[in-house]
Each structure stands twice: as C-alpha cells, then as structure tokens.
Scaffold this motif. Structure first.
Motif, PDB file in Angstrom:
ATOM      1  N   ARG A   3      48.325  50.920  37.906  1.00 53.24           N
ATOM      2  CA  ARG A   3      47.383  51.716  38.701  1.00 53.24           C
ATOM      3  C   ARG A   3      46.114  50.927  39.008  1.00 53.24           C
ATOM      4  O   ARG A   3      45.597  50.972  40.129  1.00 53.24           O
ATOM      5  CB  ARG A   3      47.026  53.006  37.956  1.00 53.24           C
ATOM      6  N   LEU A   4      45.583  50.236  38.005  1.00 56.79           N
ATOM      7  CA  LEU A   4      44.360  49.465  38.224  1.00 56.79           C
ATOM      8  C   LEU A   4      44.575  48.365  39.251  1.00 56.79           C
ATOM      9  O   LEU A   4      43.693  48.074  40.059  1.00 56.79           O
ATOM     10  CB  LEU A   4      43.871  48.878  36.897  1.00 56.79           C
ATOM     11  N   ARG A   5      45.755  47.746  39.236  1.00 55.81           N
ATOM     12  CA  ARG A   5      46.043  46.719  40.241  1.00 55.81           C
ATOM     13  C   ARG A   5      46.224  47.343  41.621  1.00 55.81           C
ATOM     14  O   ARG A   5      45.690  46.856  42.607  1.00 55.81           O
ATOM     15  CB  ARG A   5      47.308  45.939  39.857  1.00 55.81           C
ATOM     16  N   ARG A   6      47.015  48.405  41.697  1.00 51.04           N
ATOM     17  CA  ARG A   6      47.291  49.029  42.986  1.00 51.04           C
ATOM     18  C   ARG A   6      46.012  49.522  43.648  1.00 51.04           C
ATOM     19  O   ARG A   6      45.907  49.572  44.871  1.00 51.04           O
ATOM     20  CB  ARG A   6      48.250  50.207  42.812  1.00 51.04           C
ATOM     21  N   GLN A   7      45.030  49.895  42.839  1.00 47.94           N
ATOM     22  CA  GLN A   7      43.780  50.397  43.398  1.00 47.94           C
ATOM     23  C   GLN A   7      42.703  49.313  43.447  1.00 47.94           C
ATOM     24  O   GLN A   7      41.524  49.617  43.589  1.00 47.94           O
ATOM     25  CB  GLN A   7      43.310  51.619  42.596  1.00 47.94           C
ATOM     26  N   PHE A   8      43.115  48.057  43.357  1.00 43.21           N
ATOM     27  CA  PHE A   8      42.231  46.908  43.565  1.00 43.21           C
ATOM     28  C   PHE A   8      41.097  46.825  42.545  1.00 43.21           C
ATOM     29  O   PHE A   8      40.081  46.180  42.810  1.00 43.21           O
ATOM     30  CB  PHE A   8      41.622  46.922  44.971  1.00 43.21           C
ATOM     31  N   VAL A   9      41.250  47.445  41.370  1.00 42.71           N
ATOM     32  CA  VAL A   9      40.202  47.355  40.356  1.00 42.71           C
ATOM     33  C   VAL A   9      40.310  46.037  39.613  1.00 42.71           C
ATOM     34  O   VAL A   9      39.313  45.313  39.459  1.00 42.71           O
ATOM     35  CB  VAL A   9      40.268  48.549  39.379  1.00 42.71           C
ATOM     36  N   THR A  10      41.511  45.689  39.148  1.00 45.77           N
ATOM     37  CA  THR A  10      41.691  44.419  38.433  1.00 45.77           C
ATOM     38  C   THR A  10      42.151  43.307  39.354  1.00 45.77           C
ATOM     39  O   THR A  10      42.203  42.152  38.929  1.00 45.77           O
ATOM     40  CB  THR A  10      42.721  44.581  37.292  1.00 45.77           C
ATOM     41  N   ALA A  11      42.496  43.645  40.599  1.00 44.41           N
ATOM     42  CA  ALA A  11      42.963  42.629  41.545  1.00 44.41           C
ATOM     43  C   ALA A  11      42.336  42.858  42.915  1.00 44.41           C
ATOM     44  O   ALA A  11      43.002  43.308  43.850  1.00 44.41           O
ATOM     45  CB  ALA A  11      44.492  42.657  41.644  1.00 44.41           C
ATOM     46  N   PRO A  12      41.024  42.577  43.062  1.00 46.02           N
ATOM     47  CA  PRO A  12      40.389  42.726  44.379  1.00 46.02           C
ATOM     48  C   PRO A  12      41.127  41.892  45.427  1.00 46.02           C
ATOM     49  O   PRO A  12      41.694  40.845  45.124  1.00 46.02           O
ATOM     50  CB  PRO A  12      38.962  42.215  44.144  1.00 46.02           C
ATOM     51  N   ASP A  13      41.099  42.372  46.665  1.00 48.42           N
ATOM     52  CA  ASP A  13      41.869  41.732  47.722  1.00 48.42           C
ATOM     53  C   ASP A  13      40.979  41.489  48.939  1.00 48.42           C
ATOM     54  O   ASP A  13      39.822  41.906  48.971  1.00 48.42           O
ATOM     55  CB  ASP A  13      43.060  42.616  48.097  1.00 48.42           C
ATOM     56  N   ASP A  14      41.552  40.849  49.946  1.00 47.04           N
ATOM     57  CA  ASP A  14      40.822  40.571  51.180  1.00 47.04           C
ATOM     58  C   ASP A  14      41.082  41.627  52.250  1.00 47.04           C
ATOM     59  O   ASP A  14      40.744  41.414  53.412  1.00 47.04           O
ATOM     60  CB  ASP A  14      41.218  39.192  51.729  1.00 47.04           C
TER      61      ASP A  14
END
Length: 267
Positions: free
Chosen positions: A12-23
C-alpha cells in the motif's frame, strides 16, 4: 499467494507513492489515491508534493484552477481534490446512502428530503453560468421565502445542507477568490454521469434494507487478464496480478514513514 499484513502494508505504501515517490503528474497521483483530502488546500498540495520524486510545491493549485481536478465534499463528508470523472463515481456511491433522508439527519439539520430536493433545483438555477461565494449563494437562495428557516444551517461552516447537493451533482468548490470559498455548478459532463449512475462495489451484496455492503471485495471475472487469490491471514481475496506485483519478500521495507498532520491517509 499468501501475504502477511506487513507485506500488504508495504504494498500500500508503495502503491500510494509514500515509500516510492515517482515522476508522475499531479492528476495521476490524485487518481491513484482516489482523491486527496483537501480540507486545507495547502495540506493537499503537500500530500501530492511528497509523493513526487522532485516535489513541486504549489503544483496542485493550477490543476484545480484548470478544472483537471476539482474540490468537493466526498468521503466522510470532508473536502477532497478529485478528478471530475472519478468524482462522479465516488459521489454516486456516497449519494446512494441518502443520508439526508434519515430521521436523525433531519432532526439534526432541520431540512426534510423535499427541502433538500428543492435546494438542489434552486442551486442549479442560481449557479447557471455564474460562480458565487457561499454568502452570495445563500443570499440568492434566501430570496425564496421557502428557505428562510434554513438560513442558519445554510451559512454554517460545516456545510451540512450543501453536502447533499454536492453528492447529487448540484455544486462543487471552485478556485478560491482571496479567502472566500466559491461555488460553480458541478462539471456538466460529470454531472450527467453522476445523476444517472448507481455504482456499487463489484463484491457488494444487498443487506436487509436493500442497500449494498461489502460482500468480500473480489475482483469480478473479466476485470483483469490474470487474477491471484491472496490470503491475508485467513482473509481470501481475488486481485489482478498486475496490481499485486511486485510484493516485497517477508515483510515491509525497513524504516518508518512519518507523515505530517492532515496528510492524505494511506488507505
């Protein structure tokens, strides 16, 4: 596939860009989150900025001004930034509860279902082609003697009488003028979708009242090309394979994510 709760939380944290910010852009982030809580617009802007690899404070406001995002009362009756097409789906679900028809709501806020329906019609007429502040909108409504007794609730900062109108596609928030909230009509294309839609969760089942509740949350057949049965500590769910990959190994990624106050919740 068997998953631990730590794996689910990490996903969930990855899907919501919390632990994996994106461009990705602002609208993509808001769409992935199914809306960003925006009681305080600056907090919504921060929630989006922290999810981008190169944070750009202030990037949310131009999207609201351009209409690619809109602000309206949504989940929990609080203001959210949403894409108009997603707002149509979400508000249809919220509006289907018809909370303004419940006796407790009527006792608390003093309006009957017939009065809420009359307000929705009146607001659609008043806002046709114009954008008004809340005071201007309420002043226009109160020229009708039928609404005089509702004046105090209409001016209330809680917006209790305005929320059912938003859920039915009568109004939404516009870009603020100085410090005033302003209201235009709900975007017309989305408004048509909103008023004719009766969305429900694909795994929902009718309860004894005829309303729908979550009946398991499985993805229906045909929703994705490949499906995975995910067992979360005894809770069996079906999910699209592409949505569950990659899932980290034994547990969540190391470290902790400290989120500032009013930041979008990690649902």
């Amino acid at each position: 596939m068997h998953l631990t709760w730590d794996q689910v939380f990490a996903w969930r944290l990855r899907r919501q860009f919390v632990t994996a910010p994106d461009d990705v852009g602002v609208t993509e982030i808001v769409g992935r989150l199914c809306g960003v809580q925006a009681q305080v617009t600056a907090a919504a802007d921060l929630a989006v900025a922290l999810r981008r690899r190169k944070p750009d404070p202030g990037a949310l406001l131009p999207e609201l001004a351009a209409g690619s995002l809109m602000k309206t009362w949504a989940m929990r009756g609080t203001l959210h930034a949403l894409a108009p097409d997603m707002a149509a789906a979400i508000l249809s679900l919220i509006g289907s509860a018809r909370t303004w028809e419940k006796p407790a709501w009527q006792r608390t806020f003093g309006a009957s279902p017939a009065e809420v329906a009359a307000l929705a019609d009146a607001v659609a007429r008043v806002l046709d082609g114009v954008v008004l502040s809340r005071d201007e909108l309420v002043d226009a409504l109160l020229t009708d003697p039928a609404f005089h007794r509702l004046g105090a609730e209409l001016r209330s900062g809680w917006g209790a009488l305005l929320k059912p109108l938003a859920w039915q596609g009568a109004l939404c928030h516009g870009p603020a003028h100085t410090d005033r909230a302003v209201f235009p009509l709900f975007p017309r294309g989305s408004c048509r979708l909103l008023r004719r839609s009766r969305f429900r969760h694909p795994g929902a089942e009718p309860d004894q009242s005829g309303d729908y509740r979550d009946g398991g949350g499985d993805v229906p057949a045909g929703a994705g090309r490949a499906r995975i049965h995910a067992d979360r500590t005894g809770l069996r769910r079906t999910r699209r394979a592409g949505d569950l990959r990659p899932v980290d190994g034994p547990g969540a990624a190391g470290g902790r994510s400290i989120l500032p106050a009013d930041l979008q919740h990690a649902h």
